[in-house]
Motif scaffolding. Structure first.
Motif, PDB file in Angstrom:
ATOM      1  N   THR A 226      29.771 -21.705  99.299  1.00 57.06           N
ATOM      2  CA  THR A 226      28.437 -21.797  98.950  1.00 57.06           C
ATOM      3  C   THR A 226      28.246 -20.397  98.124  1.00 57.06           C
ATOM      4  O   THR A 226      29.238 -19.440  98.209  1.00 57.06           O
ATOM      5  N   ASP A 227      27.167 -20.164  97.265  1.00 56.27           N
ATOM      6  CA  ASP A 227      27.069 -19.111  96.586  1.00 56.27           C
ATOM      7  C   ASP A 227      26.063 -18.216  97.459  1.00 56.27           C
ATOM      8  O   ASP A 227      25.410 -18.669  98.206  1.00 56.27           O
ATOM      9  N   LEU A 228      26.321 -16.780  97.261  1.00 51.83           N
ATOM     10  CA  LEU A 228      25.441 -15.990  98.169  1.00 51.83           C
ATOM     11  C   LEU A 228      24.255 -15.968  97.556  1.00 51.83           C
ATOM     12  O   LEU A 228      23.828 -15.611  96.227  1.00 51.83           O
ATOM     13  N   ASP A 229      23.305 -15.580  98.397  1.00 49.60           N
ATOM     14  CA  ASP A 229      21.901 -15.384  98.123  1.00 49.60           C
ATOM     15  C   ASP A 229      21.045 -14.479  99.174  1.00 49.60           C
ATOM     16  O   ASP A 229      20.879 -15.266 100.257  1.00 49.60           O
ATOM     17  N   ALA A 230      20.987 -13.347  98.977  1.00 44.92           N
ATOM     18  CA  ALA A 230      20.329 -12.445  99.801  1.00 44.92           C
ATOM     19  C   ALA A 230      19.003 -12.372  99.424  1.00 44.92           C
ATOM     20  O   ALA A 230      18.279 -11.209 100.223  1.00 44.92           O
ATOM     21  N   SER A 231      18.133 -13.132  98.731  1.00 43.28           N
ATOM     22  CA  SER A 231      16.931 -12.743  98.321  1.00 43.28           C
ATOM     23  C   SER A 231      16.136 -12.543  99.659  1.00 43.28           C
ATOM     24  O   SER A 231      15.020 -11.674  99.534  1.00 43.28           O
ATOM     25  N   ARG A 232      16.201 -13.352 100.614  1.00 43.46           N
ATOM     26  CA  ARG A 232      15.374 -13.372 101.828  1.00 43.46           C
ATOM     27  C   ARG A 232      15.347 -12.352 102.702  1.00 43.46           C
ATOM     28  O   ARG A 232      14.561 -12.346 103.693  1.00 43.46           O
ATOM     29  N   LEU A 233      16.484 -11.546 102.548  1.00 43.85           N
ATOM     30  CA  LEU A 233      16.690 -10.577 103.218  1.00 43.85           C
ATOM     31  C   LEU A 233      16.697  -9.219 102.705  1.00 43.85           C
ATOM     32  O   LEU A 233      16.956  -7.952 103.157  1.00 43.85           O
ATOM     33  N   MET A 234      16.028  -9.333 101.343  1.00 40.59           N
ATOM     34  CA  MET A 234      16.056  -7.961 100.750  1.00 40.59           C
ATOM     35  C   MET A 234      14.770  -6.978 101.439  1.00 40.59           C
ATOM     36  O   MET A 234      15.049  -5.640 101.223  1.00 40.59           O
ATOM     37  N   GLY A 235      14.119  -7.401 102.016  1.00 40.48           N
ATOM     38  CA  GLY A 235      13.157  -6.441 102.872  1.00 40.48           C
ATOM     39  C   GLY A 235      13.997  -5.644 103.773  1.00 40.48           C
ATOM     40  O   GLY A 235      13.547  -4.195 103.857  1.00 40.48           O
ATOM     41  N   ARG A 236      14.974  -6.153 104.409  1.00 34.60           N
ATOM     42  CA  ARG A 236      15.926  -5.494 105.091  1.00 34.60           C
ATOM     43  C   ARG A 236      16.855  -4.568 104.277  1.00 34.60           C
ATOM     44  O   ARG A 236      17.032  -3.422 104.597  1.00 34.60           O
ATOM     45  N   ILE A 237      17.760  -5.330 103.595  1.00 33.04           N
ATOM     46  CA  ILE A 237      18.806  -4.599 102.562  1.00 33.04           C
ATOM     47  C   ILE A 237      18.189  -3.339 102.074  1.00 33.04           C
ATOM     48  O   ILE A 237      18.934  -2.169 101.766  1.00 33.04           O
ATOM     49  N   ARG A 238      17.103  -3.559 101.299  1.00 29.28           N
ATOM     50  CA  ARG A 238      16.644  -2.437 100.304  1.00 29.28           C
ATOM     51  C   ARG A 238      16.276  -1.155 101.058  1.00 29.28           C
ATOM     52  O   ARG A 238      15.980  -0.265 100.571  1.00 29.28           O
ATOM     53  N   THR A 239      16.119  -1.349 102.443  1.00 22.97           N
ATOM     54  CA  THR A 239      15.799   0.154 103.215  1.00 22.97           C
ATOM     55  C   THR A 239      17.132   0.647 103.481  1.00 22.97           C
ATOM     56  O   THR A 239      17.018   1.721 104.151  1.00 22.97           O
ATOM     57  N   LEU A 240      18.261   0.019 103.492  1.00 21.41           N
ATOM     58  CA  LEU A 240      19.484   0.712 103.849  1.00 21.41           C
ATOM     59  C   LEU A 240      19.892   1.854 102.843  1.00 21.41           C
ATOM     60  O   LEU A 240      19.620   1.793 101.565  1.00 21.41           O
ATOM     61  N   PRO A 241      20.657   2.985 103.252  1.00 20.83           N
ATOM     62  CA  PRO A 241      21.087   4.018 102.467  1.00 20.83           C
ATOM     63  C   PRO A 241      22.396   3.503 101.568  1.00 20.83           C
ATOM     64  O   PRO A 241      23.427   4.131 101.716  1.00 20.83           O
ATOM     65  N   LEU A 242      22.048   2.616 100.603  1.00 20.30           N
ATOM     66  CA  LEU A 242      22.994   2.116  99.625  1.00 20.30           C
ATOM     67  C   LEU A 242      23.114   2.784  98.556  1.00 20.30           C
ATOM     68  O   LEU A 242      21.956   3.050  98.019  1.00 20.30           O
ATOM     69  N   ALA A 243      24.345   2.755  97.797  1.00 17.09           N
ATOM     70  CA  ALA A 243      24.258   3.473  96.428  1.00 17.09           C
ATOM     71  C   ALA A 243      23.835   2.131  95.479  1.00 17.09           C
ATOM     72  O   ALA A 243      23.324   2.563  94.296  1.00 17.09           O
ATOM     73  N   ALA A 244      24.369   1.019  95.729  1.00 14.89           N
ATOM     74  CA  ALA A 244      23.856  -0.091  94.611  1.00 14.89           C
ATOM     75  C   ALA A 244      24.116  -1.608  95.331  1.00 14.89           C
ATOM     76  O   ALA A 244      24.702  -1.466  96.439  1.00 14.89           O
ATOM     77  N   LEU A 245      23.166  -2.330  94.889  1.00 11.27           N
ATOM     78  CA  LEU A 245      23.109  -3.792  95.329  1.00 11.27           C
ATOM     79  C   LEU A 245      23.752  -4.589  94.033  1.00 11.27           C
ATOM     80  O   LEU A 245      23.193  -4.450  92.745  1.00 11.27           O
ATOM     81  N   LYS A 246      24.606  -5.193  94.133  1.00 13.98           N
ATOM     82  CA  LYS A 246      25.430  -5.815  93.059  1.00 13.98           C
ATOM     83  C   LYS A 246      25.409  -7.387  93.044  1.00 13.98           C
ATOM     84  O   LYS A 246      25.258  -7.958  94.015  1.00 13.98           O
ATOM     85  N   ILE A 247      25.175  -7.994  91.779  1.00 12.69           N
ATOM     86  CA  ILE A 247      24.945  -9.289  91.309  1.00 12.69           C
ATOM     87  C   ILE A 247      26.545  -9.821  90.922  1.00 12.69           C
ATOM     88  O   ILE A 247      26.939  -9.226  89.895  1.00 12.69           O
ATOM     89  N   GLU A 248      26.768 -10.813  91.559  1.00  2.00           N
ATOM     90  CA  GLU A 248      28.420 -11.238  91.010  1.00  2.00           C
ATOM     91  C   GLU A 248      28.053 -12.314  89.612  1.00  2.00           C
ATOM     92  O   GLU A 248      26.916 -12.684  89.846  1.00  2.00           O
ATOM     93  N   GLY A 249      28.747 -12.286  88.758  1.00  2.06           N
ATOM     94  CA  GLY A 249      28.752 -13.332  87.679  1.00  2.06           C
ATOM     95  C   GLY A 249      29.340 -12.764  86.313  1.00  2.06           C
ATOM     96  O   GLY A 249      28.451 -13.152  85.175  1.00  2.06           O
TER      97      GLY A 249
END
Length: 709
Positions: A226-249
């Motif tokens: 399937t295609d990846l869709d993390a939209s419903r997990l963004m409340g958790r993901i955006r709090t992580l100390p990450l440099a970037a969130l990447k969209i494929e395409g």
């Protein structure tokens, strides 16, 4: 090795990660910037792992980079395809030109390119592509030591594993949050290359995981994610100390890019109390983005049940219907959704599952020309190629979206700005001189290289003894170590010829078990190892504190060594030898062997290498029943240590290598029997073929004769 200064340190816990968007075309770039991306990534016409995207010229970048910077948007250049030996000078010329364009970073996977950059073009910030398959803390440590400033993590990691890696990482971390997924772990897919010489690691993937296969009485898209869709997990993901969130395409059009970037911009910026409303709006945007069926990928489970879609057509887009009748002038379809002239459609052909796209120019409703038709209408579609009954039709881009994006003020500014002239720098000649093959011909040893046999199980060792193998490569596992203790007296001197091989990948869940096995092997006298990933190196080096024993560590073919600069980089890491890329063709190998290597070379001679190495587990397949493609290719699979390994029934035998009579630096040829159903019978067959110099009937020469594209 001295670690260079890091330009972009990992963000602190309060920092917001960049939203990084794909820009496969000028229209997609404008759409990404206007939709709110913090950064875009794009490829040149060459050396891009998305070779079929529109991509950009150097002249384009002289206009696009400053315009992006004017908008506060960073530009990362994906220089992420593997490079052949003869292509190194061209790569150096492009790198030299890019120093004057000054993109914000380069994304690479080829360690030879990394060496060129760090030695001759050190001003670049360099990010490790997801194709480097980094998935554990040891891998991050190695990348940081090599001078990478950021790592694009493997897409097969769970959120929990990402959270663990994000605890005080030595470099910035980037995570995919949306878009297409691959069945195989990125960087470990050989299927497209094996089937037709179009290597996924060089940007030419033909997407064999999207084909329909037959297994027993079942028919389906068993390997199609399937295609990846993390939209419903963004409340958790955006709090992580990450440099970037990447969209494929980078193969997607501007409408898709705009919708997905807007959706994640909402989710990244929304206050916590407004997250529910933002999610509802984002879901509306994503629902109209013409993608495949979506899931959360590996984020919530290391083996997601919903990650594969075996019963759904494998192409992306909105399903319009199936061809009911066809003729020379078009095809009849009962529509599942509205369509209009100017829409971009894709056909998935019933007979072979190949796909081809076209722009709809003629549409008939009730046998009369029309500009638009609605769901439920029986229509006539005119295509520039022949359609057949049963073919599937998808809408992949809405009419006018490309023109709308190209009419933006950003594109107008791009077109109004003349491209800059880029003259070579004075250092380029020095770099090109260094890349010329050595004039001294490599000395020859006068005999054949050693033969190393790779087995799956220790129990096969006694039966191999009559062939007098120079080395035996065995998977390092507790089971093999235990059996070896019981067989030590029966195998005699073969015991001292064992090289222990690390698994292809080591996730956190298997890290401690591997460390225990490694310690036990060293206790039993092991001194030689074979590694598959950069993350293995710190584990082995840290396993010998206080020991005076010198270990020899060899790189297997998964290091994807296609050029002499990669050899030199691996030598700098202290490796004792490297297996040249199994995907290489005869011309490339000949060029590499024209000059001595910095470390001994190994050549893969025979075997059934895994073509897919996946964390997915296809529930529809039966382990002892072959899966057959529409073209009649047959594959088997097995699960080991949480991985699904898919390999062809047809073995590889690179018999032309036997003509390379011991060129300088070739230490050994490897006979890989790890996935052979009858390893000892096959070992004798290969041994006789090597002695006689004859090929084995029905074996594949991989890319050796046809070339690697």
């Amino acid at each position: 090795m001295k670690k260079p200064e890091v330009k972009s340190p990992p963000p602190g816990p309060e920092a917001k990660p960049e939203l990084l968007a794909p820009a496969g075309s000028l229209a997609a770039w404008a759409a990404a910037v206007e939709a709110g991306a913090d950064a875009v990534y794009l490829g040149l016409k060459e050396f891009s792992a998305r070779a079929f995207a529109a991509n950009f010229s150097l002249g384009d970048l002289t206009r696009l980079v400053p315009l992006s910077h004017d908008q506060g948007v960073k530009v990362f250049v994906a220089f992420n395809a593997l490079v052949k030996e003869k292509e190194l000078p061209r790569a150096a010329k492009l790198l030299d030109a890019l120093t004057r364009i000054q993109p914000d970073a380069l994304i690479i996977q080829d360690l030879g390119l990394l060496r060129l950059i760090k030695k001759h073009f050190p001003g670049f910030e360099v990010h490790a592509s997801t194709l480097t398959a980094v998935h554990n803390p040891a891998g991050l440590k190695t990348l940081a030591g090599l001078g990478f400033e950021r790592a694009v993590l493997a897409r097969e990691l769970s959120l929990k594993e990402i959270e663990n890696l994000a605890q005080n990482p030595p470099l910035g971390l980037e995570v995919f949050i949306h878009g297409a997924m691959c069945f195989s772990i990125s960087g470990l897919c050989l299927m497209s290359s094996f089937l037709g010489g179009k290597g996924s690691l060089r940007g030419a993937c033909t997407q064999p995981c999207r084909r329909r296969y037959v297994c027993g009485r079942k028919r389906g898209y068993f390997f199609s994610p399937t295609d990846l869709d993390a939209s419903r997990l963004m409340g958790r993901i955006r709090t992580l100390p990450l440099a970037a969130l990447k969209i494929e395409g980078r193969m997607k059009g501007p409408d898709y890019v705009a919708r997905v970037v807007k959706a994640y911009r909402l989710l990244l910026d929304a206050p916590a109390e407004d997250m529910e409303a933002a999610l509802a709006e984002a879901e509306t945007l994503l629902a109209d983005s013409l993608s495949r069926h979506r899931s959360t990928g590996f984020f919530l489970s290391a083996q997601p049940a919903a990650g594969l879609a075996p019963h759904q057509a494998a192409t992306s887009g909105l399903f319009l219907g199936q061809v009911k009748e066809s003729g020379p002038t078009g095809a009849a379809v009962v529509l599942r959704a509205a369509v209009q002239t100017g829409d971009r459609l894709r056909v998935q052909f019933k007979n072979n599952d190949e796909r081809q796209a076209f722009t709809l120019k003629e549409l008939l409703v009730d046998e009369r020309p029309a500009g638009r038709a609605e769901a439920g209408d029986r229509v006539g579609l005119s295509a520039p190629f022949l359609l057949s009954q049963g073919d599937l039709i998808f809408k992949v881009q809405a009419s006018g979206s490309e023109d709308e994006a190209l009419s933006s003020s950003l594109v107008e500014a791009f077109q109004a700005r003349p491209p800059s002239q880029l003259k070579p720098s004075p250092r380029l000649k020095r770099v090109l001189d260094e890349l010329k093959p050595s004039r001294s011909r490599p000395a020859r040893t006068g005999g054949r290289p050693e033969l190393w046999y790779r087995l799956a199980r220790v129990e096969s060792l006694p039966g191999l003894e009559p062939l007098r193998p120079d080395r035996i490569v065995l998977p390092l596992s507790s089971a093999n170590l235990r059996r070896l203790s019981n067989l030590k007296s029966k195998i005699g001197e073969l015991y001292s010829r064992i090289i222990w091989a690390a698994p292809p990948v080591l996730f956190d869940s298997s890290d401690q078990a591997f460390r225990r096995d490694l310690a036990q092997a060293i206790k039993m006298g092991a001194a030689e190892f074979m590694v598959s990933n950069l993350g293995h190196l710190p584990l082995i080096s840290s396993a010998r504190p206080g020991s005076r024993r010198r270990f020899k560590v060899f790189a297997d073919y998964r290091f994807n060594c296609l050029n002499s600069q990669t050899e030199a980089q691996l030598a700098d890491l202290g490796l004792a030898g490297v297996t040249l890329s199994i995907e290489s063709d005869e011309e490339n190998l000949s060029r590499m062997l024209e000059h001595p290597g910095p470390i001994p070379r190994l050549l893969y001679l025979f075997g059934r290498p895994p073509l897919f190495t996946a964390r997915f587990r296809p529930a529809e397949l039966k382990e002892n029943v072959p899966a057959e493609s529409p073209r009649g290719e047959r594959f088997r699979w097995r699960t080991e240590s949480g991985l699904t390994l898919v390999f062809a029934e047809q073995p590889v035998f690179l018999a032309p290598l036997l003509k390379f009579t011991a060129p300088a630096g070739v230490k050994a040829m490897i006979v890989d029997l790890e996935f052979d159903p009858r390893p000892l019978v096959t070992a004798r067959l290969v041994h006789e073929a090597v002695k006689s110099g004859r090929p084995i009937k029905s074996a594949s020469k991989f890319n050796l004769k046809r070339g690697l594209f």
